[in-house]
Design an enzyme around this catalytic site. Structure first.
Site, mmCIF file in Angstrom:
data_model
loop_
_atom_site.group_PDB
_atom_site.id
_atom_site.type_symbol
_atom_site.label_atom_id
_atom_site.label_comp_id
_atom_site.label_asym_id
_atom_site.label_seq_id
_atom_site.Cartn_x
_atom_site.Cartn_y
_atom_site.Cartn_z
ATOM 1 N N GLU A 1 0.765 -1.080 0.157
ATOM 2 C CA GLU A 1 -0.019 -0.192 0.011
ATOM 3 C C GLU A 1 0.761 1.341 0.068
ATOM 4 O O GLU A 1 0.314 2.149 0.542
ATOM 5 C CB GLU A 1 -1.039 0.238 1.141
HETATM 6 C C1 LIG Z 1 2.405 -9.664 0.443
HETATM 7 C C2 LIG Z 1 2.324 -8.582 -0.536
HETATM 8 C C3 LIG Z 1 0.955 -8.334 -0.850
HETATM 9 C C4 LIG Z 1 0.979 -7.504 -1.898
HETATM 10 N N1 LIG Z 1 -0.535 -7.260 -2.213
HETATM 11 C C5 LIG Z 1 -0.451 -6.294 -3.629
HETATM 12 C C6 LIG Z 1 -2.137 -6.272 -4.132
HETATM 13 O O1 LIG Z 1 -2.790 -6.492 -3.651
HETATM 14 N N2 LIG Z 1 -1.864 -5.353 -5.270
HETATM 15 C C7 LIG Z 1 -0.929 -4.930 -5.717
HETATM 16 O O2 LIG Z 1 -0.816 -4.035 -6.735
HETATM 17 N N3 LIG Z 1 0.304 -4.944 -5.170
HETATM 18 C C8 LIG Z 1 0.477 -5.594 -4.098
HETATM 19 N N4 LIG Z 1 1.773 -5.729 -3.535
HETATM 20 C C9 LIG Z 1 2.793 -5.118 -3.980
HETATM 21 C C10 LIG Z 1 3.271 -3.894 -3.156
HETATM 22 O O3 LIG Z 1 2.343 -2.945 -2.990
HETATM 23 C C11 LIG Z 1 4.837 -3.404 -3.480
HETATM 24 O O4 LIG Z 1 5.502 -4.444 -3.172
HETATM 25 C C12 LIG Z 1 5.235 -2.034 -2.968
HETATM 26 O O5 LIG Z 1 4.372 -1.162 -3.451
HETATM 27 C C13 LIG Z 1 6.717 -1.701 -3.180
HETATM 28 O O6 LIG Z 1 6.880 -1.826 -4.482
HETATM 29 P P1 LIG Z 1 8.102 -2.833 -5.055
HETATM 30 O O7 LIG Z 1 8.127 -4.221 -4.140
HETATM 31 O O8 LIG Z 1 8.511 -2.846 -6.531
HETATM 32 O O9 LIG Z 1 9.565 -2.004 -4.321
HETATM 33 P P2 LIG Z 1 10.040 -0.858 -4.988
HETATM 34 O O10 LIG Z 1 9.398 0.006 -5.477
HETATM 35 O O11 LIG Z 1 11.334 -1.438 -5.800
HETATM 36 O O12 LIG Z 1 10.935 -0.229 -3.781
HETATM 37 C C14 LIG Z 1 12.111 -0.674 -3.000
HETATM 38 C C15 LIG Z 1 12.583 0.286 -2.032
HETATM 39 O O13 LIG Z 1 13.021 1.493 -2.729
HETATM 40 C C16 LIG Z 1 12.275 2.524 -2.144
HETATM 41 N N5 LIG Z 1 11.607 3.596 -3.194
HETATM 42 C C17 LIG Z 1 11.205 3.188 -4.557
HETATM 43 N N6 LIG Z 1 11.038 4.502 -5.193
HETATM 44 C C18 LIG Z 1 11.381 5.377 -4.511
HETATM 45 C C19 LIG Z 1 11.568 6.803 -4.452
HETATM 46 N N7 LIG Z 1 10.923 7.341 -5.525
HETATM 47 N N8 LIG Z 1 11.847 7.712 -3.565
HETATM 48 C C20 LIG Z 1 12.328 7.152 -2.438
HETATM 49 N N9 LIG Z 1 12.287 5.666 -2.156
HETATM 50 C C21 LIG Z 1 11.905 4.806 -3.044
HETATM 51 C C22 LIG Z 1 11.118 2.279 -1.650
HETATM 52 O O14 LIG Z 1 10.400 2.988 -0.336
HETATM 53 C C23 LIG Z 1 11.731 0.759 -1.100
HETATM 54 O O15 LIG Z 1 12.196 0.902 0.317
HETATM 55 C C24 LIG Z 1 1.891 -6.588 -2.298
HETATM 56 C C25 LIG Z 1 3.112 -7.251 -1.862
HETATM 57 C C26 LIG Z 1 3.447 -7.979 -1.062
HETATM 58 C C27 LIG Z 1 4.976 -8.405 -0.646
#
Ligand SMILES: Cc1cc2nc3c(=O)[nH]c(=O)nc-3n(C[C@H](O)[C@H](O)[C@H](O)COP(=O)(O)OP(=O)(O)OC[C@H]3O[C@@H](n4cnc5c(N)ncnc54)[C@H](O)[C@@H]3O)c2cc1C
Length: 591
Positions: free
Chosen positions: A439
């Site tokens: 989220e």
């Molecule tokens: C168990 C689980 C359930 C989930 N359920 C859903 C769901 O129902 N629907 C859905 O759509 N998604 C879902 N997700 C996905 C989840 O919302 C994402 O994992 C989350 O938004 C982070 O994206 P990412 O994993 O690509 O991390 P990334 O975006 O790659 O982030 C990695 C790190 O970099 C930081 N970061 C990234 N961009 C920036 C920036 N611009 N400035 C500063 N810091 C930054 C982040 O804060 C984080 O610490 C789920 C994930 C899990 C693990």
């Protein structure tokens, strides 16, 4: 160890922390009384403790199984879900016109905390359905509403929220799932989504996916995203589930916690494209999704509160039983329960204080949502909307951060046994971890607070909130009650730090964005320790005024002010001075 809903703490936070008591008195919610609210909470507590909490272990140990594209939930989950729906809990705050009960969001928030305290893997499913209901109700066509809303409100069908793709996580604008116009308001959806919560399961006979996708002629980034409703089964003329749509779960993830919740990779368009229906306007999907996400962000914050509460209850029970060491004047033949040791008391008080502060911040956010929705005056609706917008990142990020901290302390209080799965303390710690990530990660929440929420109305929204905090400080100082110790002084210092740092942030956001961004996470914490301290003090003052159980409320508020609000001054320095260290990080990290 089971879960007992902390009804007295919840009720106090609602009435005096989130100002539900004056709202009920002024008739803001019509005939609704506090007795009604407490009756709902008592029933919810029973459902959470007796029906859902027993699923928590089996959900963790057995998790979900995936075979031939089908997901089977753990034994007992289906029955519990149906009992929960039958109780009307899914539609508690949904519109009455679609079969909901139309109760306030703030009451639903308290119930959401309970479902998630009982089992976070269970609570996360309905949380997404409720978000889907909001988005469809606010942005969907009448035809779509008539076809889907009632079944979503009863929980007969569940909803999913599908943003994430391998290359598009925090950066939602990078998503590539495609939507082609097929005429008659129908679209063909092709692509892949990952990490989709309850993307596939056996709880209901249909699943309604809310999917973000891009039209071929869409502008790049978030301005070119549209929201589509994609049912797992298309509907027959009589509204019942009919032919299978071109969408399937490809696999289910193995993960650290919330094993009972299936996290799916979803494939759209193996056979030419899944049939989708647009929700809202083309290329305006982010606005629709934000309706869903703001509620969902608050609900995730409540997951943090729920897990923290359960970890606290379990740790206190264990600390009363486990005997180690002695306290002064104890016979050499005896051992003291560990709860008698000051360091264990410190951990338990920390758990209680952080939980009640986060709970109150979440309830106050929900109350602002209610006022934004129901106030009769436009200006009042706008002011409440702005307040909810300001508090949402705080509710999400602070509550989920403390969810992890409190669950970790829960393990610590159990000593070695906390690290052994039998006690359940370890599960809470594992489960809590995800809430700071999904989220919108907590880093993204902090950035949202600093770059979008502080500048609202040229800073006037946050200034109004700061002046309310100052009123609380004045009231604490005016009591002169020695039981409050240093609370007044520490809260005053905290609100002063928050005020100075907020004004500094507002300048940096325009002038020197990197410095503002580097300080965003500690700023969110500073905001929370100041606001949380004031909200707990407000409850202590109400208890004093009412002469109702004042001792424990004063002790808790004092503990928070003297142990957490006191961090504000150091956090101010971290943000204003220490952020420069982050700017210089490249040289260090290149080594
Ligand atoms: C168990 C689980 C359930 C989930 N359920 C859903 C769901 O129902 N629907 C859905 O759509 N998604 C879902 N997700 C996905 C989840 O919302 C994402 O994992 C989350 O938004 C982070 O994206 P990412 O994993 O690509 O991390 P990334 O975006 O790659 O982030 C990695 C790190 O970099 C930081 N970061 C990234 N961009 C920036 C920036 N611009 N400035 C500063 N810091 C930054 C982040 O804060 C984080 O610490 C789920 C994930 C899990 C693990």
């Amino acid at each position: 160890m089971t879960y007992h809903a902390p009804l007295a703490d919840m009720s106090f936070a609602l009435k005096y922390g989130a100002a539900l008591a004056p709202a009920l008195e002024e008739g803001f919610f019509g005939d609704l009384t506090m007795d009604d609210v407490e009756a709902v909470l008592t029933e919810a507590g029973r459902m959470a403790g007796e029906v859902i909490a027993p699923l928590n272990r089996v959900g963790d140990r057995i998790g979900t199984t995936f075979k031939d594209g089908a997901v089977t939930t753990a034994p007992g989950w289906k029955e519990a879900y149906h009992a929960w729906c039958k109780g009307g809990w899914n539609g508690l705050a949904s519109p009455t016109e679609w079969g909901g009960q139309g109760l306030p969001q703030v009451v639903n928030a308290a119930c959401t905390e309970m479902w998630n305290a009982a089992s976070m893997a269970f609570g996360v499913g309905p949380m997404l359905t409720m978000g889907a209901i909001d988005a469809l109700n606010a942005h969907g066509s009448d035809k779509l509403k008539r076809a889907y809303l009632e079944k979503l409100v009863t929980g007969e069908w569940t909803g999913t929220m599908q943003l994430t793709e391998p290359q598009a996580g925090s950066d939602v604008g990078a998503l590539r799932t495609r939507a082609e116009r097929a005429g008659d308001g129908i679209y063909r959806i092709t692509g892949q989504k990952i990490f989709i919560t309850y993307g596939e399961h056996d709880l209901t006979d249909n699943i309604i996916h809310f999917v973000l996708a891009r039209l071929p002629d869409a502008p790049p980034g978030t301005r070119g995203i549209s929201l589509f409703l994609v049912p797992k089964f298309l509907l027959n003329a009589d509204g019942s589930p009919g032919a299978r749509n071109d969408v399937r779960a490809h696999s289910v993830e193995h993960k650290l916690g919330i094993h009972g919740s299936p996290t799916c990779t979803m494939i759209f368009g193996d056979n030419g494209g899944a049939t989708g229906f647009i929700v809202g306007q083309e290329n305006a999907g982010m606005a629709s999704m934000f309706t869903m996400m703001n509620r969902a962000r608050l609900a995730v914050g409540l997951q943090g509160v729920g897990v923290a509460e359960r970890a606290t209850q379990q740790a206190i029970a264990y600390a009363r039983e486990r005997r180690q060491g002695r306290i002064p004047d104890m016979p050499a033949t005896q051992m003291a329960p560990i709860i008698a040791h000051p360091d264990v008391k410190r951990m338990l008080m920390t758990m209680r204080a952080l939980t009640q502060a986060a709970r109150t911040i979440c309830y106050a956010t929900a109350m602002a949502l209610d006022r934004a929705e129901r106030s009769t005056e436009k200006a009042a609706r706008q002011a409440a909307h702005a307040r909810a917008s300001l508090l949402t990142p705080l509710a999400k990020a602070f509550s989920t951060d403390i969810g992890i901290e409190v669950a970790s302390l829960g393990v610590q209080v159990h000593g070695g046994m906390g690290y052994i799965e039998e006690t359940g303390a370890a599960q809470l710690f594992r489960d809590a971890r995800i809430a700071a990530i999904y989220e919108g990660t907590n880093g993204i929440q902090a950035i949202d607070l600093v770059t979008r929420k502080l500048p609202l109305a040229g800073g006037a929204v946050v200034e109004t909130y700061l002046s309310e905090l100052r009123h609380v400080v004045d009231a604490v100082n005016a009591t002169n009650d020695p039981a409050l110790g240093w609370s007044g002084v520490r809260l005053e210092e905290a609100v002063d730090s928050l005020t100075r740092t907020t004004r500094w942030m507002l300048v940096q956001v325009d002038k020197n964005a990197d410095e503002a961004l580097a300080g965003a996470t500690p700023y969110l914490r500073l905001f929370a320790v100041a606001a949380g301290g004031c909200l707990l003090a407000q409850q202590a003052l109400a208890a004093l005024r009412l002469n109702a159980d004042a001792g424990p409320r004063i002790a808790l508020a004092r503990f928070f002010a003297e142990n957490f609000s006191v961090h504000a001054a150091a956090l101010e320095r971290t943000i204003v001075e220490g952020a420069l260290g982050v700017i210089g990080a490249d040289a260090v990290l290149a080594q």
